[in-house]
Design a protein around this motif. Structure first.
Motif, short mmCIF file in Angstrom:
data_model
loop_
_atom_site.label_atom_id
_atom_site.label_comp_id
_atom_site.label_asym_id
_atom_site.label_seq_id
_atom_site.Cartn_x
_atom_site.Cartn_y
_atom_site.Cartn_z
N GLY A 147 -14.56 -20.20 0.79
CA GLY A 147 -13.27 -19.79 0.68
C GLY A 147 -12.46 -20.87 1.20
O GLY A 147 -11.52 -21.48 0.33
N ASP A 148 -12.56 -21.27 2.42
CA ASP A 148 -11.66 -22.57 2.93
C ASP A 148 -12.01 -23.94 2.11
O ASP A 148 -10.84 -24.72 2.15
CB ASP A 148 -12.20 -22.90 4.22
CG ASP A 148 -11.79 -21.74 5.21
OD1 ASP A 148 -10.54 -20.93 4.91
OD2 ASP A 148 -12.15 -21.43 6.28
N SER A 149 -12.85 -24.04 1.42
CA SER A 149 -13.09 -25.21 0.70
C SER A 149 -12.49 -25.10 -0.80
O SER A 149 -12.16 -26.04 -1.48
CB SER A 149 -14.48 -25.63 0.49
OG SER A 149 -15.18 -24.38 -0.19
N GLY A 150 -12.37 -23.74 -1.20
CA GLY A 150 -11.72 -23.70 -2.53
C GLY A 150 -12.94 -23.50 -3.45
O GLY A 150 -12.56 -23.16 -4.76
N ALA A 151 -14.12 -23.67 -2.91
CA ALA A 151 -15.45 -23.69 -3.99
C ALA A 151 -15.58 -22.36 -4.67
O ALA A 151 -16.21 -22.32 -5.67
CB ALA A 151 -16.57 -24.13 -3.39
N CYS A 152 -15.15 -21.42 -3.85
CA CYS A 152 -15.19 -19.98 -4.60
C CYS A 152 -14.31 -19.84 -5.67
O CYS A 152 -14.62 -18.69 -6.49
CB CYS A 152 -14.77 -19.06 -3.46
SG CYS A 152 -13.10 -19.04 -2.98
N TRP A 153 -13.39 -20.55 -6.29
CA TRP A 153 -12.67 -20.54 -7.28
C TRP A 153 -12.88 -21.39 -8.49
O TRP A 153 -12.42 -21.00 -9.61
CB TRP A 153 -11.10 -20.84 -6.96
CG TRP A 153 -10.57 -20.38 -5.63
CD1 TRP A 153 -10.12 -21.00 -4.47
CD2 TRP A 153 -10.46 -18.86 -5.42
NE1 TRP A 153 -9.74 -20.22 -3.61
CE2 TRP A 153 -9.76 -18.89 -4.12
CE3 TRP A 153 -10.39 -17.78 -6.14
CZ2 TRP A 153 -9.52 -17.64 -3.48
CZ3 TRP A 153 -10.15 -16.66 -5.65
CH2 TRP A 153 -9.64 -16.62 -4.06
N ARG A 154 -14.04 -22.11 -8.30
CA ARG A 154 -14.25 -22.99 -9.33
C ARG A 154 -15.00 -22.44 -10.29
O ARG A 154 -15.91 -21.71 -10.21
CB ARG A 154 -14.90 -24.31 -8.47
CG ARG A 154 -16.39 -24.17 -8.40
CD ARG A 154 -17.24 -25.04 -7.67
NE ARG A 154 -17.30 -26.22 -8.65
CZ ARG A 154 -18.17 -26.73 -9.35
NH1 ARG A 154 -19.05 -25.78 -9.69
NH2 ARG A 154 -18.32 -27.85 -10.15
#
Length: 595
Positions: free
Chosen positions: A288-295
């Motif tokens: 989540g904090d890295s934004g990898a969950c949205w990719r």
């Protein structure tokens, strides 16, 4: 009268001297990071019940913290360049009337250092004029007052202040020789009688002791005759290499592998490295904090690399920012550069800062470097392919004996083509700031369309669906090409399902952070949207045929039919629709629009 501003400045200075972030100090004291921030900005004072723990954490008396004097010892380290004792709290008791006077030595300090190496006291102190450092050898008199000026932290490269060769009984200064040798810009040098001639009356063992300044302060390093001292790759630090350093292994690092709830190999490796360092986090929070969950990324030629979290968008940068870590990346190093990089990796391992890297074993997936043997000739790791080796060899007695030496880790087979070393801790943003940054990444990655050869965001979903519905291709493809596309498809579906499951968990965990009712309503709905999306993706993924079944005679066309591909294309269209709703809700949470 206690000045909250002076107390706050003192707490901030002492915290930084100890190398602690506001979050880390807060965790030690069981208070919030916001409370520490209020102390340091002078908005409030620590509660009385917190003062003993604060005193212990900062190695300073309560009076030294609450009644700042003009002269304060920020750090006092009694050391022989190999062992060290933190005597800051003790030395501060010798400060009277803004003056420090003491003889450094075993008879003065409550603990002593064993051995015949030269010993000294390293001091960092603060006066109204600024912060300075100095040193004094054992049994010498140290006097400091508010007018004293010492050494000041400088640039990136270190400055050698003292160099002595010998031992406590007999030694001599070799500063001039060190200045001569610095001219050659050696990466390492050996303490020997050739470089540093021994005194004729010295019957004991010889040691080289160096005292130096860098941007972080004053340091001492020592090595025995025959051992080496190395420069760090940026020449900002010195460290010794000796027989005890021939192997160093950080134990207890968990296994990695697909199907363990951490199917993004970069985020899995990152999580293990952070946790091993004592940072409280989870795989879902890293995603989540890295934004990898949205990719969502897709390579039109159908390649496994689509699932790599650092393909098309570098999610490591926001992750390191979220955890307050200064990261050093090495990408596709030339052979001539690898020796220096390996030295940096070994130093990080000794400090408990485990690097993560891609292509350590078998195939290009991320893993964690966990230790080394034979002075770095062999690196050890956790990778996403370890389970296969353990399943095959666990009953082999020779393998088990080797595992005892390696503490249960396998060796690194390849020089990784990308390495991320997780360095010093810096400022850690608040959890709300990290949530906002993650949602902004979500809007960015979904709206972008192409990066290098990769399709990204909504465009990736379209390209993927078009490939699923290209019936002419499947009719003409041979079994090998058909099987590869089947395998890539399943791998990409695994990555998408894992990412959206992590997104749902991250949003759900973030709900208690939001106080604004309107934003909370939008965030709650967003968590529901991604919870439903994750459930649909997981249900579809678990029903997909495993390409491994082809090894037992299954036909790829039987495993992957037209109807199944059409159903998946419909699912990806539904995912796109839900993502658009997610964008709208993310904008509402960020205050960009009113939902």
């Amino acid at each position: 009268m206690v000045s909250s501003e002076k107390v706050g400045t003192r707490i901030a200075t002492l915290r930084r001297t100890k190398g602690l972030s506001q979050e880390q100090l807060a965790e030690l004291l069981h208070v919030s990071a916001q409370a520490v921030s209020k102390w340091e900005t002078g908005k409030s004072l620590p509660e009385t019940a917190t003062l003993p723990q604060l005193s212990a954490a900062l190695s300073h008396s309560i009076d030294s913290i609450l009644l700042p004097q003009e002269l304060v010892v920020l750090s006092a380290i009694y050391t022989d360049g190999r062992q060290e004792l933190d005597v800051t709290h003790f030395v501060n008791q010798f400060v009277t009337s803004s003056r420090l006077s003491l003889i450094a030595g075993d008879q003065v300090f409550p603990q002593s250092l064993e051995g015949d190496r030269l010993k000294l006291l390293l001091i960092t102190y603060e006066t109204p004029a600024g912060s300075y450092s100095t040193y004094v050898l054992k049994d010498q008199l140290l006097v400091i007052d508010v007018h004293s000026t010492g050494y000041v932290s400088g640039g990136n490269e270190l400055q050698i202040l003292m160099a002595n060769y010998g031992n406590e009984q007999a030694n001599r200064s070799v500063v001039q020789k060190m200045k001569h040798y610095e001219h050659f810009r050696w990466n390492a040098f050996t303490a020997s009688h050739e470089l540093f001639p021994s005194l004729i009356d010295n019957e004991g063992k010889d040691y080289l002791l160096l005292v130096y300044m860098n941007s972080e302060g004053i340091h001492a390093v020592s090595c025995a005759e025959g051992e080496q001292i190395h420069y760090s790759p940026d020449r900002s630090r010195l460290y010794q290499s000796n027989p005890a350093d021939q192997q160093f292994i950080v134990e207890g690092i968990s296994r990695l592998g697909f199907g363990r709830g951490m199917d993004c190999s970069w985020a899995g490796a990152m999580t293990l490295s952070l946790v091993s360092r004592g940072i409280d986090t989870t795989y879902e929070r890293v995603m989540g904090d890295s934004g990898a969950c949205w990719r969502v990324v897709f390579e039109p030629v159908w390649d496994y690399s689509s699932a790599d979290a650092l393909a098309a968008y570098d999610h490591s940068a926001p992750a390191c920012k979220a955890y307050g870590i200064h990261a050093i990346q090495a990408d596709r190093l030339e052979p001539a550069q690898r020796a220096a990089e390996k030295l940096a990796i070994l130093e990080d391992i000794r400090k408990g800062r485990l690097p993560i890297a891609i292509n350590l074993r078998v195939a290009p997936e991320w893993g964690v470097i966990t230790g080394y043997l034979e002075n770095g000739t062999t690196l050890l790791c956790r990778s996403y392919f370890d389970d296969e080796i353990f399943s095959e060899l666990e009953a082999d007695p020779a393998f088990q004996r080797h595992m005892k030496i390696c503490k249960g880790y396998l060796s690194v087979d390849h020089w990784p083509y990308r390495i991320i070393r997780l360095g010093e801790l810096t400022h850690i943003p608040s959890v709300l700031d990290n949530l906002d940054a993650s949602l902004r990444i979500k809007l960015d990655v979904m709206q972008s369309s192409v990066h290098s050869t990769y399709a990204t965001g909504y465009h990736a979903l379209e390209v993927w669906s078009e490939g699923l519905l290209d019936h002419q291709w499947y009719a003409a493809a041979d079994d090998e090409a058909y099987s590869r596309r089947l395998s890539v498809n399943r791998f990409c579906m695994m990555a998408l399902a894992d990412a959206r499951r992590s997104a749902a968990a991250y949003l759900q965990d973030s709900l208690p952070l939001v106080q604004d009712q309107g934003k909370l309503t939008a965030l709650s709905e967003m968590a529901g949207v991604y919870g439903n999306m994750a459930a649909m993706l997981e249900d579809f993924y678990t029903g997909m045929a495993d390409p491994a079944s082809l090894q037992t005679g299954g036909s790829p066309r039987q495993c992957w039919t037209v109807a199944q591909r059409e159903k998946q294309a419909e699912l990806l269209a539904l995912v796109a629709s839900l993502e658009h709703r997610g964008d709208t809700l993310a904008e509402a949470v960020l205050g960009l629009t009113a939902d």
